[in-house]
Write a protein that holds these residues in place. Sequence first.
Motif, PDB file in Angstrom:
ATOM      1  N   MET A 411     -20.811   3.744   7.169  1.00 52.94           N
ATOM      2  CA  MET A 411     -19.932   2.580   7.104  1.00 52.94           C
ATOM      3  C   MET A 411     -19.259   2.475   5.735  1.00 52.94           C
ATOM      4  O   MET A 411     -18.053   2.227   5.636  1.00 52.94           O
ATOM      5  CB  MET A 411     -20.726   1.315   7.409  1.00 52.94           C
ATOM      6  N   ILE A 412     -20.036   2.654   4.694  1.00 49.85           N
ATOM      7  CA  ILE A 412     -19.498   2.576   3.337  1.00 49.85           C
ATOM      8  C   ILE A 412     -18.472   3.682   3.106  1.00 49.85           C
ATOM      9  O   ILE A 412     -17.390   3.445   2.530  1.00 49.85           O
ATOM     10  CB  ILE A 412     -20.637   2.676   2.302  1.00 49.85           C
ATOM     11  N   THR A 413     -18.779   4.882   3.553  1.00 50.93           N
ATOM     12  CA  THR A 413     -17.862   6.008   3.381  1.00 50.93           C
ATOM     13  C   THR A 413     -16.536   5.747   4.057  1.00 50.93           C
ATOM     14  O   THR A 413     -15.460   6.006   3.488  1.00 50.93           O
ATOM     15  CB  THR A 413     -18.491   7.292   3.949  1.00 50.93           C
ATOM     16  N   ARG A 414     -16.588   5.212   5.274  1.00 48.77           N
ATOM     17  CA  ARG A 414     -15.338   4.931   5.996  1.00 48.77           C
ATOM     18  C   ARG A 414     -14.514   3.858   5.285  1.00 48.77           C
ATOM     19  O   ARG A 414     -13.291   3.987   5.146  1.00 48.77           O
ATOM     20  CB  ARG A 414     -15.665   4.507   7.435  1.00 48.77           C
ATOM     21  N   ALA A 415     -15.167   2.813   4.831  1.00 40.79           N
ATOM     22  CA  ALA A 415     -14.448   1.732   4.150  1.00 40.79           C
ATOM     23  C   ALA A 415     -13.792   2.237   2.868  1.00 40.79           C
ATOM     24  O   ALA A 415     -12.635   1.904   2.567  1.00 40.79           O
ATOM     25  CB  ALA A 415     -15.401   0.579   3.847  1.00 40.79           C
ATOM     26  N   GLU A 416     -14.519   3.035   2.121  1.00 39.36           N
ATOM     27  CA  GLU A 416     -13.997   3.531   0.849  1.00 39.36           C
ATOM     28  C   GLU A 416     -12.845   4.512   1.050  1.00 39.36           C
ATOM     29  O   GLU A 416     -11.838   4.462   0.325  1.00 39.36           O
ATOM     30  CB  GLU A 416     -15.123   4.201   0.048  1.00 39.36           C
ATOM     31  N   THR A 417     -12.966   5.426   2.001  1.00 36.34           N
ATOM     32  CA  THR A 417     -11.889   6.399   2.212  1.00 36.34           C
ATOM     33  C   THR A 417     -10.618   5.711   2.696  1.00 36.34           C
ATOM     34  O   THR A 417      -9.507   6.056   2.260  1.00 36.34           O
ATOM     35  CB  THR A 417     -12.307   7.482   3.209  1.00 36.34           C
ATOM     36  N   CYS A 418     -10.756   4.742   3.582  1.00 36.83           N
ATOM     37  CA  CYS A 418      -9.574   4.003   4.058  1.00 36.83           C
ATOM     38  C   CYS A 418      -8.886   3.284   2.904  1.00 36.83           C
ATOM     39  O   CYS A 418      -7.653   3.290   2.791  1.00 36.83           O
ATOM     40  CB  CYS A 418      -9.971   2.996   5.140  1.00 36.83           C
ATOM     41  N   GLN A 419      -9.670   2.660   2.037  1.00 35.58           N
ATOM     42  CA  GLN A 419      -9.107   1.915   0.913  1.00 35.58           C
ATOM     43  C   GLN A 419      -8.362   2.833  -0.050  1.00 35.58           C
ATOM     44  O   GLN A 419      -7.243   2.527  -0.485  1.00 35.58           O
ATOM     45  CB  GLN A 419     -10.216   1.166   0.167  1.00 35.58           C
ATOM     46  N   HIS A 420      -8.959   3.958  -0.390  1.00 30.70           N
ATOM     47  CA  HIS A 420      -8.344   4.839  -1.386  1.00 30.70           C
ATOM     48  C   HIS A 420      -7.087   5.522  -0.839  1.00 30.70           C
ATOM     49  O   HIS A 420      -6.102   5.694  -1.571  1.00 30.70           O
ATOM     50  CB  HIS A 420      -9.366   5.863  -1.883  1.00 30.70           C
ATOM     51  N   TRP A 421      -7.102   5.906   0.431  1.00 30.08           N
ATOM     52  CA  TRP A 421      -5.901   6.481   1.039  1.00 30.08           C
ATOM     53  C   TRP A 421      -4.801   5.417   1.083  1.00 30.08           C
ATOM     54  O   TRP A 421      -3.640   5.681   0.782  1.00 30.08           O
ATOM     55  CB  TRP A 421      -6.228   6.993   2.439  1.00 30.08           C
ATOM     56  N   LEU A 422      -5.189   4.197   1.459  1.00 32.33           N
ATOM     57  CA  LEU A 422      -4.246   3.084   1.515  1.00 32.33           C
ATOM     58  C   LEU A 422      -3.592   2.845   0.155  1.00 32.33           C
ATOM     59  O   LEU A 422      -2.370   2.650   0.064  1.00 32.33           O
ATOM     60  CB  LEU A 422      -4.974   1.813   1.968  1.00 32.33           C
ATOM     61  N   GLU A 423      -4.366   2.863  -0.902  1.00 29.58           N
ATOM     62  CA  GLU A 423      -3.816   2.615  -2.235  1.00 29.58           C
ATOM     63  C   GLU A 423      -2.857   3.723  -2.666  1.00 29.58           C
ATOM     64  O   GLU A 423      -1.862   3.462  -3.343  1.00 29.58           O
ATOM     65  CB  GLU A 423      -4.956   2.441  -3.236  1.00 29.58           C
ATOM     66  N   ASN A 424      -3.129   4.948  -2.250  1.00 31.29           N
ATOM     67  CA  ASN A 424      -2.203   6.040  -2.550  1.00 31.29           C
ATOM     68  C   ASN A 424      -0.874   5.825  -1.832  1.00 31.29           C
ATOM     69  O   ASN A 424       0.199   6.027  -2.421  1.00 31.29           O
ATOM     70  CB  ASN A 424      -2.817   7.381  -2.137  1.00 31.29           C
ATOM     71  N   ILE A 425      -0.941   5.382  -0.560  1.00 32.55           N
ATOM     72  CA  ILE A 425       0.281   5.086   0.189  1.00 32.55           C
ATOM     73  C   ILE A 425       1.054   3.957  -0.486  1.00 32.55           C
ATOM     74  O   ILE A 425       2.283   4.015  -0.635  1.00 32.55           O
ATOM     75  CB  ILE A 425      -0.059   4.702   1.644  1.00 32.55           C
ATOM     76  N   ALA A 426       0.332   2.905  -0.897  1.00 31.65           N
ATOM     77  CA  ALA A 426       0.988   1.770  -1.562  1.00 31.65           C
ATOM     78  C   ALA A 426       1.707   2.233  -2.830  1.00 31.65           C
ATOM     79  O   ALA A 426       2.823   1.771  -3.133  1.00 31.65           O
ATOM     80  CB  ALA A 426      -0.037   0.685  -1.894  1.00 31.65           C
ATOM     81  N   TYR A 427       1.100   3.130  -3.567  1.00 28.64           N
ATOM     82  CA  TYR A 427       1.729   3.639  -4.787  1.00 28.64           C
ATOM     83  C   TYR A 427       3.013   4.397  -4.460  1.00 28.64           C
ATOM     84  O   TYR A 427       4.026   4.239  -5.155  1.00 28.64           O
ATOM     85  CB  TYR A 427       0.761   4.554  -5.539  1.00 28.64           C
ATOM     86  N   GLN A 428       2.976   5.208  -3.408  1.00 26.77           N
ATOM     87  CA  GLN A 428       4.187   5.934  -3.003  1.00 26.77           C
ATOM     88  C   GLN A 428       5.294   4.960  -2.611  1.00 26.77           C
ATOM     89  O   GLN A 428       6.468   5.156  -2.959  1.00 26.77           O
ATOM     90  CB  GLN A 428       3.886   6.886  -1.843  1.00 26.77           C
ATOM     91  N   MET A 429       4.934   3.900  -1.908  1.00 28.37           N
ATOM     92  CA  MET A 429       5.915   2.904  -1.496  1.00 28.37           C
ATOM     93  C   MET A 429       6.557   2.233  -2.702  1.00 28.37           C
ATOM     94  O   MET A 429       7.752   1.914  -2.696  1.00 28.37           O
ATOM     95  CB  MET A 429       5.259   1.869  -0.582  1.00 28.37           C
ATOM     96  N   CYS A 430       5.758   2.008  -3.728  1.00 28.80           N
ATOM     97  CA  CYS A 430       6.292   1.385  -4.948  1.00 28.80           C
ATOM     98  C   CYS A 430       7.323   2.274  -5.638  1.00 28.80           C
ATOM     99  O   CYS A 430       8.193   1.774  -6.369  1.00 28.80           O
ATOM    100  CB  CYS A 430       5.153   1.082  -5.930  1.00 28.80           C
ATOM    101  N   GLN A 431       7.245   3.578  -5.415  1.00 25.21           N
ATOM    102  CA  GLN A 431       8.137   4.517  -6.096  1.00 25.21           C
ATOM    103  C   GLN A 431       9.359   4.887  -5.258  1.00 25.21           C
ATOM    104  O   GLN A 431      10.263   5.556  -5.760  1.00 25.21           O
ATOM    105  CB  GLN A 431       7.373   5.806  -6.444  1.00 25.21           C
ATOM    106  N   MET A 432       9.391   4.460  -3.995  1.00 22.14           N
ATOM    107  CA  MET A 432      10.446   4.908  -3.082  1.00 22.14           C
ATOM    108  C   MET A 432      11.313   3.762  -2.600  1.00 22.14           C
ATOM    109  O   MET A 432      10.856   2.630  -2.476  1.00 22.14           O
ATOM    110  CB  MET A 432       9.825   5.601  -1.853  1.00 22.14           C
ATOM    111  N   SER A 433      12.569   4.079  -2.280  1.00 23.60           N
ATOM    112  CA  SER A 433      13.452   3.117  -1.632  1.00 23.60           C
ATOM    113  C   SER A 433      13.002   2.926  -0.186  1.00 23.60           C
ATOM    114  O   SER A 433      12.207   3.720   0.344  1.00 23.60           O
ATOM    115  CB  SER A 433      14.893   3.623  -1.649  1.00 23.60           C
TER     116      SER A 433
END
Length: 519
Positions: A411-433
Amino acid sequence: MSGKPQKEYTREEVEKHHTTDDLWVIIDAKVYDLSKFKALHPGGISVLLEEDVAGRDATDAFFSLHRYEVLEKPQYQRLQTGTIIGEQGRLHGRIPGSISSVPYAEPNWLSPAYHSAYYNESHRQFQKAVRQFFDDYIYQESELREADGKRPSQAVFDKMAETNIHAMRLGPGKHLQGRTLLGGAVKPEEFDYFHELIIMQELGRVGLRGSGDGLLAGLVIGAPPLINFGKDELKARILPDLLAGKKFICLAISEAHAGSDVTGLKTTAVKSEDGKHWIINGTKKWITNGTFADYFTVGCKTEDGFTTILVERGPGLETKAIKTAYSASAGTAYITFDDVRVPVENTLGEEGAGLFVILSNFNHERFIMCCSIAQTQRRAVEECLKWVHQRTVFGKPLHSQAVVRAKLAAMITRAETCQHWLENIAYQMCQMSYKRQARLLAGPIALLKSYSTRCAQDTARDAVQLFGGRGITTTGMGKFIEHYHRTVPFDALLGGAEDVLSDLGVRQALRDMPKDTRL
């Protein structure tokens, strides 16, 4: 604390009160007189008369059956008659505005012991303000609406509008200009996708899905097409009331015959003879906030392809509530269009190019869903860690079982991997139109959403196993787990079914395969 004068007792004094007519117990250094309450006790009188409860410290027994919030209810606070001399209560339940100290209950960027490449002081201060707001104004409202199925109160919509939370939930953009965001917690020009992520995760932390969607999920997915593709006159007329929580909008795409297959929609829009109106006929199904929406962002088949149109509630448009597995507070609707006339000025984007409007909107919709999914998984982890810590089986803590620890690890592994992948996507969105996001992130966001919902369903199933019968009971110790397990399938379908999104992600990858590569 009860309103009665609080006396101090020794434990020996409390032990004298252990009979049917004179029954006291100790819970976390507080003394409760249950003499008159015993007949009303939900578990029956016999539970209170057991040798290790009546006249004794019942702390462990109490918390094996009840959540801390029970002690905070006025009718039970009145039962407190005093405290134990020289002792202080050491336990607590939910503390509004606080950061949980339970391991993995929070994303690690909220811990002072960890560092983050994404979040700055603006995000940290913003998170504090958002959490306090939701705890103060949303938590109790959500519990009430989840239970009675009514639309969230206008007073709550007004309070959210006062702080511009409605506007912030639509992400960064020009619609934030000139607004004071959450009392000045962040400047409009500084607001980014991580601020939006924080709002969505704090809402997800409330953990009540139907009422959460009732808090204008329709706005979050229905308004972006208007903002990004609507004519200026249309936006000027409609958007202010939407962001003020005075009028409501929803996204009306899915139909009984077509869900994830947007190109298979059958609702039609035909031009009137004078070319000034669209005439819309058809149906839409499973539309969040549809029962109380004033505006509908509708996908239609037109002569030259697929067109997205903003429809105002009026003659020929009817909505009916659909009963689902979660609260009616979400306003899930079946919508019929019978010769509904709409000015052509309400067209969002170009005629025939509505597919791009909807598909680009899906990126943002799926992103915010991933924010909530990651957070609700984390809420389940927190509930389970608390439970296995206080639950005793076979004379030992539940976490002494290796199989229990294995479930928690997954359960912990799934929660952590989802969060970290999500944050990487959010960072890409911040850099793109916005357009570049549509081009490059559709595949990654689709894969993240599919992965997140699969993880969430696995976590829900594991959580029920850890809670046992309590995990399928709508009240009491496992109420959040029961609710999570019951409503988690929604995420696997809304915004695109898992298999469809997985396939989309791979097709996007294959589209970008270099032509000159070989093994």
